[in-house]
Design an enzyme around this catalytic site. Structure first.
Site, mmCIF file in Angstrom:
data_model
loop_
_atom_site.group_PDB
_atom_site.id
_atom_site.type_symbol
_atom_site.label_atom_id
_atom_site.label_comp_id
_atom_site.label_asym_id
_atom_site.label_seq_id
_atom_site.Cartn_x
_atom_site.Cartn_y
_atom_site.Cartn_z
ATOM 1 N N TRP A 75 -5.762 -2.817 0.581
ATOM 2 C CA TRP A 75 -4.351 -3.211 0.501
ATOM 3 C C TRP A 75 -4.128 -4.687 0.825
ATOM 4 O O TRP A 75 -2.986 -5.108 1.013
ATOM 5 C CB TRP A 75 -3.510 -2.376 1.468
ATOM 6 C CG TRP A 75 -3.259 -0.979 1.019
ATOM 7 C CD1 TRP A 75 -3.908 0.139 1.437
ATOM 8 C CD2 TRP A 75 -2.282 -0.528 0.073
ATOM 9 N NE1 TRP A 75 -3.396 1.262 0.816
ATOM 10 C CE2 TRP A 75 -2.402 0.864 -0.028
ATOM 11 C CE3 TRP A 75 -1.323 -1.185 -0.692
ATOM 12 C CZ2 TRP A 75 -1.590 1.633 -0.858
ATOM 13 C CZ3 TRP A 75 -0.510 -0.416 -1.528
ATOM 14 C CH2 TRP A 75 -0.652 0.972 -1.604
ATOM 15 N N TYR A 81 -9.825 -1.482 3.246
ATOM 16 C CA TYR A 81 -8.850 -0.454 2.900
ATOM 17 C C TYR A 81 -8.056 -0.771 1.651
ATOM 18 O O TYR A 81 -7.133 -0.051 1.302
ATOM 19 C CB TYR A 81 -7.932 -0.154 4.092
ATOM 20 C CG TYR A 81 -7.373 1.246 4.001
ATOM 21 C CD1 TYR A 81 -8.235 2.340 3.915
ATOM 22 C CD2 TYR A 81 -6.027 1.473 3.953
ATOM 23 C CE1 TYR A 81 -7.737 3.625 3.794
ATOM 24 C CE2 TYR A 81 -5.507 2.755 3.833
ATOM 25 C CZ TYR A 81 -6.371 3.829 3.750
ATOM 26 O OH TYR A 81 -5.881 5.098 3.613
#
Length: 765
Positions: free
Chosen positions: A114, A112
Site C-alpha cells: 500500500w 504490504y
C-alpha cells in the site's frame, strides 16, 4: 529550502486522483475535478512532505554495528548516519553473508503493497523482484490482514475470492435493481474511499442514495450506527459483537420452517444442504437455530428477526458481509453462512441480488473491470516454496521449525535470519504488539526502506530513506478505475532520499545481478515499457491510444470498461452445467467434503455458530472494535494535517456509549486508559450513541508510541489498539487475522499525561 512551483502536477493516491503544487512551505492539493466525493485524506499530503518524521539520510542502528555487543532491539536506541556508498556496501555484504550461510529460505520479504498508488514504484513488487533476482527467492506471505479468512474459505464455497468480491454485483445494479440490502458489518464510506492503485471517482454514496430514493431498504447490522452513510437511510440493527452467524442461522431457520426458501435453486445449484439442514433444525444437538435462540446471543428481539426473514424473499435482496466480520476468531463462518443464506433465497447471480462479499469494503468493489490491462511490474520467479499466511509473522519468527496447519496442509515455520521490509508498518497491521516486539528481536538483521520514522523503521537495523510518491514519477492505475494517471513529480526528494528502484539497482550492481533487475532501463524507460501493453490493447480495441510521451503530457487517459455482466456467478446461474463453479463439486458448497477431510474442530464442514473463546467478563467487560480509520489509510501519514486534526490532545479518539462512559465517570474529551492482560494504551474519549452499549471503538493506525522504560508491556501513549488485540489465527484452515475485536476495560486516566514522541526521529550518535 525547496523552491515554490507554479505548475500543478497530476498525481494519484490510493484514496483519490488529484493535482498538487508545492508552494515552498506546504503542498497545495486540488482533487480530481470529476470526482463527486473526493476523500479528505488527500489533505494529509499538505504538511507531510517536509515533516520532522521524514528520514533524511541512511541510518544504521549503533548496537547492530557493534556485533560483539549485540543487544535487544528497542525503540529508543541510537542510530548512526552513513553515506550511501558505505551503507550499500555494508548491506550488500550482509545480504551475501546470509545467502551463503543460510540460503534464500532464511530471508523474509516483508511488504504490504500500500505504499504508493504508482504501478512502478510499488514497494512490494520492487522488493520481491530484487529478492528473486539477488537470492533466487525468499519466504513470502499469502493472503492479507484484511481478508485472511475469506480468501481461503470462499474458494471452497463459491470460487475465487476476486470473483466473488469484485466481479459480481456492481453499484449500478444496486441503484437500479436492489430492494433490500442486508449489510452485515455495514458499508462504511471511509473504507470505500480507498482502492489500491488509485480511484478517480467515488461513486458509493451516490449509488446508495439513488437506491434509497427508489425505495430500497438498507439494513446496517453492526455495533456502530455509522457503518452505513446517512444517504442510505439505513435501518440500524445493533448486534452484539461477533454474533452475526447466529443471526444468519436464525434467518435461515425462519426461511426453512416457513417454506420461504427457494428449494429448487438449492437443489440445482448447491450441494450438502441436507446435512446443514439437520444442524439448522437441531436434530443432532437438540438446539434449533431459531429466532428465539439467536435473540439471546445477538441481543436482537426474536420478533425482529422473524419479520426480517419474511421480508427477504419479497423482492431483490442482496446479502453482503464486510471484511470486519472475518477479522475475528472463526472469521470463516460469517463469510460462508452469508453465502448459504443468499443461496436459500435463490437470487445468487441476479442483477443486484444474491451475495457479494465485501461490497463497500474497498473502492475496488462494485465497479466494472477495465477492458484493457493496466501497467504491472513483474516480480520475477520466486525459487523458494516456503510461505506463511501473512498474519502469522510473529509465530514464524518466534517458533522456527514448529509445525502449523493451513488449508488442509501440515507445514513448518522457516528459520528467518534476515527481514527485508519495504512498504508497510507491521507495528500497525499486526496484533499483540508486545509479542511482535519479541518476535522482531529474533532475526539477526532487519532492513527497512521507509520515507518516515515509523515504528518499524525505529526497530530496524539498516534504514534506507525512500522517496514519497510526490517526489517521483509514476503511473497510477487500478483494474477497476477507468482512468490512467500520469503521476508527475511535484517536488524534489527530501534530504538524501532515493527511489526504491534506485536503491535496489545499486544493491543489484554490488551483488552482480544489475542487468537482471533493471533490464537495462532507467525509471523513465520503465514507465514507457509498462505503459506499452495498455497502449497496444487500447489501439486493438479502437480506442484513443497515444504514445507514452503524449500520455505523459496529457496527464491522464480514459480506459474502457468491460460489460456489467454479473461475472461468473451470473454465468453459473444461467448454465450451471457448462459454467461450473471452481469448487470441488462445481456447485455452491453448503457442506464441504474437502473441509470435512481436514478434521478441523475450529472450522466444521458447514457453517456453524462457534462462540469466541475470549468473551467479555467482569475484568474486561467491554468489546473493543479496532477498525480502519477515516483519517488515513492504515497508518500512512498519521502525522499529516487531516489525521492530526481529528485527534484530541494529540491522541487517537476512542468512542464510547454514554451509558458506559457515565458508569466510569468519563466525560467527552477525557484521556482514558484502555487495558487488558496483553497491554494498555491511552486515547481520548468521544462519547456518542452511534456506538451501542458495551462497545468501544478505537481505529487502528495511530503510530505505536511506547512509554520509555523497560516494562514488558509498556503503555502506548498515542492510542494504538494493537497493544490489546489477540495474535491468533482465525482457524486452522485460514490462519487469518483476529485483530478486529478484543475485550478490554476502560478507565479515566488520572496520572501525569505522557508526552507523545511517535513522530520524533531517533537519537543519533
Amino acid at each position: 529550502m525547496d523552491q515554490a512551483r507554479e505548475d500543478w502536477s497530476p498525481h494519484s493516491a490510493h484514496w483519490g486522483a488529484f493535482s498538487a503544487r508545492w508552494n515552498g512551505a506546504t503542498l497545495d492539493i486540488r482533487p480530481y475535478e470529476e470526482d463527486p466525493a473526493p476523500s479528505s485524506i488527500l489533505q494529509n499530503f499538505t504538511t507531510a512532505m517536509r515533516h520532522k518524521a521524514r528520514i533524511l539520510r541512511p541510518m544504521v542502528r549503533k548496537a547492530w554495528l557493534d556485533r560483539s555487543a549485540r543487544s535487544e532491539r528497542t525503540f529508543d536506541q541510537k542510530f548512526v548516519a552513513c553515506p550511501w556508498d558505505e551503507v550499500l556496501d555494508l548491506l550488500a555484504n550482509e545480504l551475501s553473508r546470509i545467502r551463503t550461510e543460510y540460503g534464500a529460505a532464511a530471508v523474509y520479504g516483508g511488504s504490504y503493497g500500500w505504499s504508493s498508488a504508482g504501478r512502478f514504484h510499488h514497494a512490494q513488487s520492487q522488493v520481491h523482484r530484487f529478492l528473486n533476482m539477488a537470492f533466487g527467492g525468499y519466504v513470502r506471505s499469502v493472503n492479507s490482514y484484511s481478508a485472511g479468512a475469506s480468501a481461503v474459505i470462499l474458494p471452497h464455497v463459491l470460487g475465487g475470492y476476486e470473483d466473488v468480491s469484485r466481479r459480481n454485483v456492481t453499484w449500478d445494479q444496486v441503484a437500479e435493481h436492489t430492494d433490500t440490502v442486508l449489510a452485515f458489518g455495514g458499508m462504511a464510506l471511509k473504507n470505500s474511499d480507498v482502492a489500491s492503485g488509485g480511484i478517480s471517482r467515488h461513486i458509493e454514496r451516490d449509488a446508495m442514495q439513488k437506491a434509497a430514493r427508489r425505495g430500497a431498504v438498507f439494513y446496517g447490522i453492526a455495533p456502530l450506527r455509522d457503518d452505513l452513510p446517512e444517504e442510505a437511510g439505513a435501518r440500524w440493527l445493533p448486534i452484539r459483537v461477533g454474533t452475526d452467524v447466529a443471526l444468519m442461522l436464525a434467518l435461515a431457520h425462519t426461511l426453512l420452517v416457513e417454506n420461504l426458501w427457494d428449494s429448487a435453486f438449492v437443489a440445482r445449484y448447491c450441494t450438502g444442504f441436507d446435512i446443514f439442514e439437520r444442524y439448522l433444525l437441531g436434530r443432532d444437538d437438540n438446539t434449533p437455530k431459531d429466532a428465539a435462540w439467536a435473540a439471546g446471543i445477538t441481543g436482537i428481539p426474536a420478533a425482529t428477526i422473524v419479520d426480517l426473514a419474511r421480508r427477504l424473499p419479497r423482492g431483490r435482496t442482496l446479502i453482503t458481509v464486510s471484511h470486519s466480520l472475518q477479522r475475528a476468531q472463526y472469521g470463516e463462518q460469517p463469510v460462508w453462512m452469508g453465502a448459504v443464506l443468499a443461496a436459500m433465497l435463490g437470487q445468487i447471480g441476479l442483477p443486484g441480488g444474491g451475495y457479494n462479499y465485501a461490497l463497500g469494503a474497498l473502492g475496488h468493489t462494485g465497479r466494472r473491470f477495465n477492458a484493457v490491462p493496466i501497467p504491472t511490474l513483474s516480480q520475477g520467479k520466486n525459487g523458494t516454496s516456503e510461505f506463511i499466511p501473512v498474519a502469522r509473522v510473529a509465530d514464524m519468527l518466534l517458533n522456527p521449525g514448529e509445525s502449523f496447519e493451513y488449508n488442509g496442509r501440515s507445514m513448518r515455520y522457516p528459520d528467518i535470519k534476515l527481514v527485508y521490509w519495504a512498504g508497510g508498518n507491521p507495528f500497525h497491521h499486526h496484533q499483540d504488539i508486545n509479542r511482535l516486539r519479541r518476535a522482531f528481536n529474533v532475526p539477526q538483521t532487519i532492513v527497512v526502506h521507509e520515507s518516515a520514522w515509523t515504528p518499524m523503521a525505529k526497530f530496524a537495523d539498516i534504514v534506507l530513506p525512500a522517496t514519497m510518491t510526490l517526489e517521483r514519477d509514476d503511473i497510477g492505475a487500478a483494474g477497476t478505475d477507468p482512468r490512467l494517471i500520469a503521476m508527475r513529480r511535484a517536488m524534489d526528494p527530501v534530504g538524501e532520499a532515493r527511489d526504491d528502484f534506485d536503491i535496489f539497482a545499486a544493491l543489484s550492481r554490488r551483488l552482480g545481478v544489475e542487468q537482471a533487475f533493471t533490464e537495462g532501463r532507467d525509471t523513465r524507460q520503465w514507465l514507457a515499457h509498462l505503459y506499452e501493453p495498455t497502449r497496444k490493447a487500447l489501439a486493438e480495441a479502437g480506442c484513443d491510444a497515444p504514445d507514452f510521451e503524449e500520455f505523459w503530457e496529457r496527464g491522464e487517459l480514459a480506459l474502457p470498461s468491460a460489460p456489467d455482466d454479473g461475472g461468473f456467478l451470473r454465468a453459473f446461474r444461467n448454465d450451471p452445467l457448462n459454467n461450473k463453479l471452481p469448487t470441488p463439486s462445481g456447485k455452491i458448497e453448503i457442506y464441504s467434503k474437502a473441509i470435512a477431510g481436514f478434521g478441523y474442530d475450529d472450522c466444521p464442514p458447514h457453517p456453524a455458530w462457534l462462540p469466541s473463546t475470549e468473551p467479555p467478563d467482569a475484568r474486561r467487560p467491554l468489546m473493543l472494535i479496532a477498525n480502519q480509520p477515516a483519517t488515513r489509510l492504515h497508518s500512512q501519514l498519521d502525522f499529516g494535517a487531516y489525521s492530526q486534526s481529528k485527534k484530541i490532545a494529540g491522541r487517537e479518539p476512542v468512542r464510547l456509549n454514554p451509558v458506559d462512559a457515565a458508569r466510569r465517570g468519563i466525560a467527552d474529551g477525557d484521556i482514558v486508559r484502555l487495558f487488558n492482560d496483553r497491554g494498555a494504551c491511552l486515547a481520548a474519549a468521544a462519547i456518542t450513541d452511534d456506538v451501542m452499549p458495551g462497545v468501544v471503538q478505537l481505529s487502528t493506525g495511530a503510530w505505536y508510541d511506547p512509554e520509555p522504560g523497560a516494562a514488558e508491556h509498556p503503555l502506548c501513549v498515542h492510542g494504538n489498539p494493537n497493544v490489546l488485540t489477540r495474535d491468533i489465527g482465525t482457524s486452522r484452515i485460514a490462519q487469518g487475522c483476529c485483530g478486529q475485536v478484543t475485550v478490554v476495560e476502560c478507565e479515566k486516566y488520572t496520572g501525569a499525561l505522557p508526552a507523545i514522541h511517535a513522530f520524533d526521529p531517533p537519537e543519533q550518535d
